[in-house]
Scaffold this motif. Sequence first.
Motif, PDB file in Angstrom:
ATOM      1  N   MET A   1       9.882  -0.650  -3.899  1.00  0.00           N
ATOM      2  CA  MET A   1       8.582   0.043  -3.946  1.00  0.00           C
ATOM      3  C   MET A   1       8.649   1.317  -3.097  1.00  0.00           C
ATOM      4  SD  MET A   1       4.797  -1.471  -3.067  1.00  0.00           S
ATOM      5  CE  MET A   1       4.980  -1.391  -1.280  1.00  0.00           C
ATOM      6  N   ALA A   2       8.086   2.380  -3.599  1.00  0.00           N
ATOM      7  CA  ALA A   2       8.141   3.657  -2.884  1.00  0.00           C
ATOM      8  C   ALA A   2       7.276   3.611  -1.636  1.00  0.00           C
ATOM      9  CB  ALA A   2       7.659   4.784  -3.806  1.00  0.00           C
ATOM     10  N   THR A   3       7.815   4.161  -0.561  1.00  0.00           N
ATOM     11  CA  THR A   3       7.059   4.242   0.689  1.00  0.00           C
ATOM     12  C   THR A   3       6.279   5.539   0.714  1.00  0.00           C
ATOM     13  OG1 THR A   3       8.821   5.404   1.848  1.00  0.00           O
ATOM     14  CG2 THR A   3       8.915   2.984   1.854  1.00  0.00           C
ATOM     15  N   PRO A   4       5.298   5.674   1.648  1.00  0.00           N
ATOM     16  CA  PRO A   4       4.556   6.926   1.760  1.00  0.00           C
ATOM     17  C   PRO A   4       5.475   8.117   1.986  1.00  0.00           C
ATOM     18  CG  PRO A   4       3.412   5.179   2.948  1.00  0.00           C
ATOM     19  CD  PRO A   4       4.711   4.610   2.488  1.00  0.00           C
ATOM     20  N   THR A   5       6.586   7.868   2.753  1.00  0.00           N
ATOM     21  CA  THR A   5       7.509   8.969   3.020  1.00  0.00           C
ATOM     22  C   THR A   5       8.205   9.423   1.742  1.00  0.00           C
ATOM     23  OG1 THR A   5       7.935   8.108   5.225  1.00  0.00           O
ATOM     24  CG2 THR A   5       9.520   9.684   4.371  1.00  0.00           C
ATOM     25  N   ASP A   6       8.595   8.430   0.916  1.00  0.00           N
ATOM     26  CA  ASP A   6       9.225   8.766  -0.355  1.00  0.00           C
ATOM     27  C   ASP A   6       8.284   9.578  -1.233  1.00  0.00           C
ATOM     28  OD1 ASP A   6      11.499   7.349   0.328  1.00  0.00           O
ATOM     29  OD2 ASP A   6      10.719   5.457  -0.491  1.00  0.00           O
ATOM     30  N   ILE A   7       7.029   9.127  -1.265  1.00  0.00           N
ATOM     31  CA  ILE A   7       6.044   9.811  -2.087  1.00  0.00           C
ATOM     32  C   ILE A   7       5.827  11.238  -1.608  1.00  0.00           C
ATOM     33  CG2 ILE A   7       3.637   9.797  -2.831  1.00  0.00           C
ATOM     34  CD1 ILE A   7       3.704   6.744  -2.559  1.00  0.00           C
ATOM     35  N   ALA A   8       5.853  11.420  -0.270  1.00  0.00           N
ATOM     36  CA  ALA A   8       5.600  12.731   0.310  1.00  0.00           C
ATOM     37  C   ALA A   8       6.674  13.734  -0.091  1.00  0.00           C
ATOM     38  CB  ALA A   8       5.518  12.614   1.835  1.00  0.00           C
ATOM     39  N   ARG A   9       7.907  13.224  -0.388  1.00  0.00           N
ATOM     40  CA  ARG A   9       8.996  14.126  -0.729  1.00  0.00           C
ATOM     41  C   ARG A   9       8.915  14.603  -2.171  1.00  0.00           C
ATOM     42  NH1 ARG A   9      13.464  10.312   2.277  1.00  0.00           N
ATOM     43  NH2 ARG A   9      13.079  11.037   4.406  1.00  0.00           N
TER      44      ARG A   9
ATOM     45  N   ARG B   1      -5.152   5.472   9.446  1.00  0.00           N
ATOM     46  CA  ARG B   1      -4.186   5.403   8.355  1.00  0.00           C
ATOM     47  C   ARG B   1      -3.469   4.045   8.298  1.00  0.00           C
ATOM     48  NH1 ARG B   1      -2.294   7.998  12.651  1.00  0.00           N
ATOM     49  NH2 ARG B   1      -0.100   7.874  13.282  1.00  0.00           N
ATOM     50  N   ASP B   2      -3.343   3.371   9.448  1.00  0.00           N
ATOM     51  CA  ASP B   2      -2.666   2.070   9.448  1.00  0.00           C
ATOM     52  C   ASP B   2      -3.495   0.998   8.749  1.00  0.00           C
ATOM     53  OD1 ASP B   2      -4.554   2.276  11.522  1.00  0.00           O
ATOM     54  OD2 ASP B   2      -3.552   0.713  12.706  1.00  0.00           O
ATOM     55  N   ILE B   3      -4.810   0.966   9.029  1.00  0.00           N
ATOM     56  CA  ILE B   3      -5.639  -0.052   8.380  1.00  0.00           C
ATOM     57  C   ILE B   3      -6.033   0.353   6.961  1.00  0.00           C
ATOM     58  CG2 ILE B   3      -6.529  -1.007  10.539  1.00  0.00           C
ATOM     59  CD1 ILE B   3      -9.088   0.535  10.116  1.00  0.00           C
ATOM     60  N   ASP B   4      -6.015   1.658   6.672  1.00  0.00           N
ATOM     61  CA  ASP B   4      -6.304   2.100   5.301  1.00  0.00           C
ATOM     62  C   ASP B   4      -5.279   1.531   4.323  1.00  0.00           C
ATOM     63  OD1 ASP B   4      -8.570   3.468   5.965  1.00  0.00           O
ATOM     64  OD2 ASP B   4      -7.649   5.455   5.968  1.00  0.00           O
ATOM     65  N   ARG B   5      -4.067   1.324   4.800  1.00  0.00           N
ATOM     66  CA  ARG B   5      -3.013   0.753   3.940  1.00  0.00           C
ATOM     67  C   ARG B   5      -3.306  -0.692   3.572  1.00  0.00           C
ATOM     68  NH1 ARG B   5       0.353   3.884   7.623  1.00  0.00           N
ATOM     69  NH2 ARG B   5       1.311   5.592   6.447  1.00  0.00           N
ATOM     70  N   LEU B   6      -4.158  -1.351   4.365  1.00  0.00           N
ATOM     71  CA  LEU B   6      -4.411  -2.777   4.173  1.00  0.00           C
ATOM     72  C   LEU B   6      -5.653  -3.068   3.337  1.00  0.00           C
ATOM     73  CD1 LEU B   6      -3.764  -3.917   7.872  1.00  0.00           C
ATOM     74  CD2 LEU B   6      -2.120  -3.881   5.970  1.00  0.00           C
ATOM     75  N   MET B   7      -6.429  -2.040   3.031  1.00  0.00           N
ATOM     76  CA  MET B   7      -7.698  -2.259   2.338  1.00  0.00           C
ATOM     77  C   MET B   7      -7.658  -1.655   0.940  1.00  0.00           C
ATOM     78  SD  MET B   7     -10.617  -1.972   5.309  1.00  0.00           S
ATOM     79  CE  MET B   7     -10.469  -0.234   5.669  1.00  0.00           C
ATOM     80  N   ARG B   8      -8.182  -2.398  -0.023  1.00  0.00           N
ATOM     81  CA  ARG B   8      -8.162  -1.944  -1.416  1.00  0.00           C
ATOM     82  C   ARG B   8      -8.877  -0.625  -1.615  1.00  0.00           C
ATOM     83  NH1 ARG B   8     -11.022  -6.396  -4.497  1.00  0.00           N
ATOM     84  NH2 ARG B   8     -12.047  -6.560  -2.463  1.00  0.00           N
TER      85      ARG B   8
ATOM     86  N   THR C   1      -9.325   1.829   0.345  1.00  0.00           N
ATOM     87  CA  THR C   1      -8.773   2.997   1.042  1.00  0.00           C
ATOM     88  C   THR C   1      -7.266   3.169   0.846  1.00  0.00           C
ATOM     89  OG1 THR C   1      -8.499   1.662   3.062  1.00  0.00           O
ATOM     90  CG2 THR C   1     -10.547   2.918   2.839  1.00  0.00           C
ATOM     91  N   LYS C   2      -6.658   2.281   0.075  1.00  0.00           N
ATOM     92  CA  LYS C   2      -5.194   2.311  -0.047  1.00  0.00           C
ATOM     93  C   LYS C   2      -4.682   3.541  -0.793  1.00  0.00           C
ATOM     94  CE  LYS C   2      -4.993  -0.491  -4.288  1.00  0.00           C
ATOM     95  NZ  LYS C   2      -4.501  -1.759  -4.871  1.00  0.00           N
ATOM     96  N   ASN C   3      -5.571   4.253  -1.485  1.00  0.00           N
ATOM     97  CA  ASN C   3      -5.154   5.450  -2.225  1.00  0.00           C
ATOM     98  C   ASN C   3      -5.518   6.748  -1.510  1.00  0.00           C
ATOM     99  OD1 ASN C   3      -3.969   4.110  -4.480  1.00  0.00           O
ATOM    100  ND2 ASN C   3      -6.025   3.683  -5.253  1.00  0.00           N
ATOM    101  N   ARG C   4      -5.909   6.654  -0.247  1.00  0.00           N
ATOM    102  CA  ARG C   4      -6.200   7.870   0.506  1.00  0.00           C
ATOM    103  C   ARG C   4      -4.913   8.675   0.709  1.00  0.00           C
ATOM    104  NH1 ARG C   4     -10.732   5.813   4.988  1.00  0.00           N
ATOM    105  NH2 ARG C   4     -12.489   5.862   3.524  1.00  0.00           N
ATOM    106  N   PRO C   5      -5.013  10.003   0.774  1.00  0.00           N
ATOM    107  CA  PRO C   5      -3.825  10.860   0.788  1.00  0.00           C
ATOM    108  C   PRO C   5      -2.808  10.566   1.893  1.00  0.00           C
ATOM    109  CG  PRO C   5      -5.780  12.152   0.334  1.00  0.00           C
ATOM    110  CD  PRO C   5      -6.259  10.775   0.683  1.00  0.00           C
ATOM    111  N   LEU C   6      -3.262  10.128   3.060  1.00  0.00           N
ATOM    112  CA  LEU C   6      -2.313   9.826   4.130  1.00  0.00           C
ATOM    113  C   LEU C   6      -1.559   8.523   3.870  1.00  0.00           C
ATOM    114  CD1 LEU C   6      -4.240  10.924   7.342  1.00  0.00           C
ATOM    115  CD2 LEU C   6      -1.977  11.701   6.626  1.00  0.00           C
ATOM    116  N   VAL C   7      -2.135   7.669   3.059  1.00  0.00           N
ATOM    117  CA  VAL C   7      -1.468   6.419   2.699  1.00  0.00           C
ATOM    118  C   VAL C   7      -0.449   6.668   1.589  1.00  0.00           C
ATOM    119  CG1 VAL C   7      -1.767   4.074   1.835  1.00  0.00           C
ATOM    120  CG2 VAL C   7      -3.468   5.043   3.392  1.00  0.00           C
ATOM    121  N   THR C   8      -0.830   7.460   0.612  1.00  0.00           N
ATOM    122  CA  THR C   8       0.051   7.729  -0.529  1.00  0.00           C
ATOM    123  C   THR C   8       1.127   8.760  -0.204  1.00  0.00           C
ATOM    124  OG1 THR C   8      -1.395   9.492  -1.367  1.00  0.00           O
ATOM    125  CG2 THR C   8      -1.828   7.230  -2.141  1.00  0.00           C
ATOM    126  N   GLY C   9       0.912   9.523   0.877  1.00  0.00           N
ATOM    127  CA  GLY C   9       1.885  10.539   1.238  1.00  0.00           C
ATOM    128  C   GLY C   9       1.624  11.893   0.631  1.00  0.00           C
TER     129      GLY C   9
END
Length: 308
Positions: A1-9, A77-84, A86-94
């Motif tokens: 699964m792609a990580t936020p860092t991968d997505i950011a690139r 951004r850490d808890i946004d990754r855990l919630m449905r 907020t999981k698509n917020r730009p800092l979570v997706t990269g």
Amino acid sequence: MATPTDIARKPIDFRHRVAAYVSLTKPRIIELLLITTLPTMLLAARGIPSVWLLLGTLVGGAMSAASANVFNCYIDRDIDRLMRRTKNRPLVTGEVTEREALVFAWVLGIGSTAVLWFVGNPLTAALSVAAILLYVVLYTLILKRRTDQNIIWGGIAGCMPVLIGWAAVTNTVTWEPLILFLVIFLWTPAHYWPLSVKYKDDYDNADVPMLSVTMGEGSVALQSVIYAWATVVGSLLLIPVAPMGWIYTAAAVLAGVWFILEAHRLYFHVVKNDGEAKPMRVFHLSITYLTIVFLAVGIDPLVYLPLI
């Protein structure tokens, strides 16, 4: 699964990048804040202020709120990754990097202070800085993850636009904006706690102690009734103090009765446990209520019909 860092690139086109930055500012929240600022300025001027002051204050206020919201997204951004929700917020997706978000937040904050100082006065700018600090430090950093009363005291930041709008026009803070501040302060729990019921599992999963998680839906329904009553009573204080005329009085009373009845309906169904409780109905209605009240705040001084 792609990580936020991968997505950011991965390359992101200009339109999507702009949309990501806008998303960080939480435009729906900004819209609600501006709905309270503009009418307050009309009341302060007992008419229409200069277009320059009006537009400058609204732009500066929007930038201030945007800055606070971007800082909030960065910190959470850490808890946004855990919630449905907020999981698509730009800092979570990269789509936006952490550094880019911080720079964006600081630019907005400094820019808003400069705009409000320039078009308004130092008091207006100072109140804007206070609003950012209240939301970022008091709510996001201190209260949000520690107490189920977070939304009450953290909500103070959302009350600040009425003080900012009034100060921009008058260079003072008097009883009228303080009453409007009180109205929003009391309205916030009755508005937000019903929403927290819908996302109870999200907050629980992220270990955020919202009232719906710590005390359950029954407590949320009861508190909604209490705060709805308090909000309506608070709104009526403006009538003799401003003073306000028939337009505001009618709007505050009729919309207030509607708000209170819906809060009682929610409590009735929760206690009865009949499956008919609809917290989101109260959430959406609370927005309509506040909009009606503040529309009346702005219209009343323009078409003043004295009670006596």
